[in-house]
Motif scaffolding. Structure first.
Motif, short mmCIF file in Angstrom:
data_model
loop_
_atom_site.label_atom_id
_atom_site.label_comp_id
_atom_site.label_asym_id
_atom_site.label_seq_id
_atom_site.Cartn_x
_atom_site.Cartn_y
_atom_site.Cartn_z
N HIS A 31 0.78 -1.24 -0.05
CA HIS A 31 -0.04 0.05 0.08
C HIS A 31 0.78 1.39 -0.14
O HIS A 31 2.04 1.32 0.56
N THR A 49 -2.43 1.89 -4.79
CA THR A 49 -2.26 3.40 -4.80
C THR A 49 -3.63 4.01 -5.19
O THR A 49 -4.82 3.27 -5.35
N LEU A 62 -8.94 2.91 -0.65
CA LEU A 62 -7.44 2.68 -0.26
C LEU A 62 -7.08 2.85 1.02
O LEU A 62 -6.41 2.05 1.78
N ARG A 96 -7.63 -0.60 4.24
CA ARG A 96 -6.55 -1.77 3.70
C ARG A 96 -7.04 -3.06 3.16
O ARG A 96 -6.96 -3.95 2.19
N ASP A 148 3.22 -2.53 3.58
CA ASP A 148 3.17 -1.44 3.27
C ASP A 148 4.77 -0.77 2.31
O ASP A 148 5.64 -1.57 2.68
#
Length: 137
Positions: free
Chosen positions: A8, A40, A75, A78, A98
């Motif tokens: 992410h 993203t 987004l 998560r 991440d």
């Protein structure tokens, strides 16, 4: 073996650069086909620009960068992006992370070794190494 790292990224394009650099400089062994799936939003213009730049890198043949775009609100949850990727992936192993985590050295090979053992559907790291900012934060 197909391995997908789902990372992410929201306004951390610099961290994404370092993450891709570690994979670039420490590529997975040839028996691992790696997809780095960057989740993203189009609203994150800097990250989207960086992804366009990263697409021009001469990555190893067994490494690909993929982009999954979500609306900003989706987004930030998560679990939504992770569920979407999990439903769509064809990978044998999926690693959710991440963009501020660096993946290098033998970590991919170690994950594959653990996943090859019977009854291992989910694994969690015993340790995560990190640094602190020079100000102590």
């Amino acid at each position: 073996m197909n391995f997908e790292i789902v990372t992410h990224c929201w306004r951390y394009w610099r961290c994404l650069t370092y993450q891709v650099a570690t994979i670039f400089h420490h590529p997975p062994p040839k028996e691992i086909n790696l997809i780095l799936n960057v989740v993203t939003s189009q609203e994150d213009h800097a990250t989207c620009r960086r992804l366009q730049e990263l697409e021009t890198l001469p990555l190893p043949e067994n490494v690909k960068i993929k982009t999954t775009l979500l609306e900003k609100e989706r987004l930030f949850r998560r679990g939504i992006g992770r569920n979407q990727v999990a439903l769509e992936t064809k990978a044998d192993v999926v690693w959710f992370t991440d963009c501020d985590y660096l993946i290098h050295g033998s970590s991919l090979h170690d994950v594959m070794r653990f996943m090859a053992q019977p009854d291992h559907k989910f694994i969690y790291p015993k340790r995560v190494y990190g640094t602190t900012h020079e100000t102590g934060y």
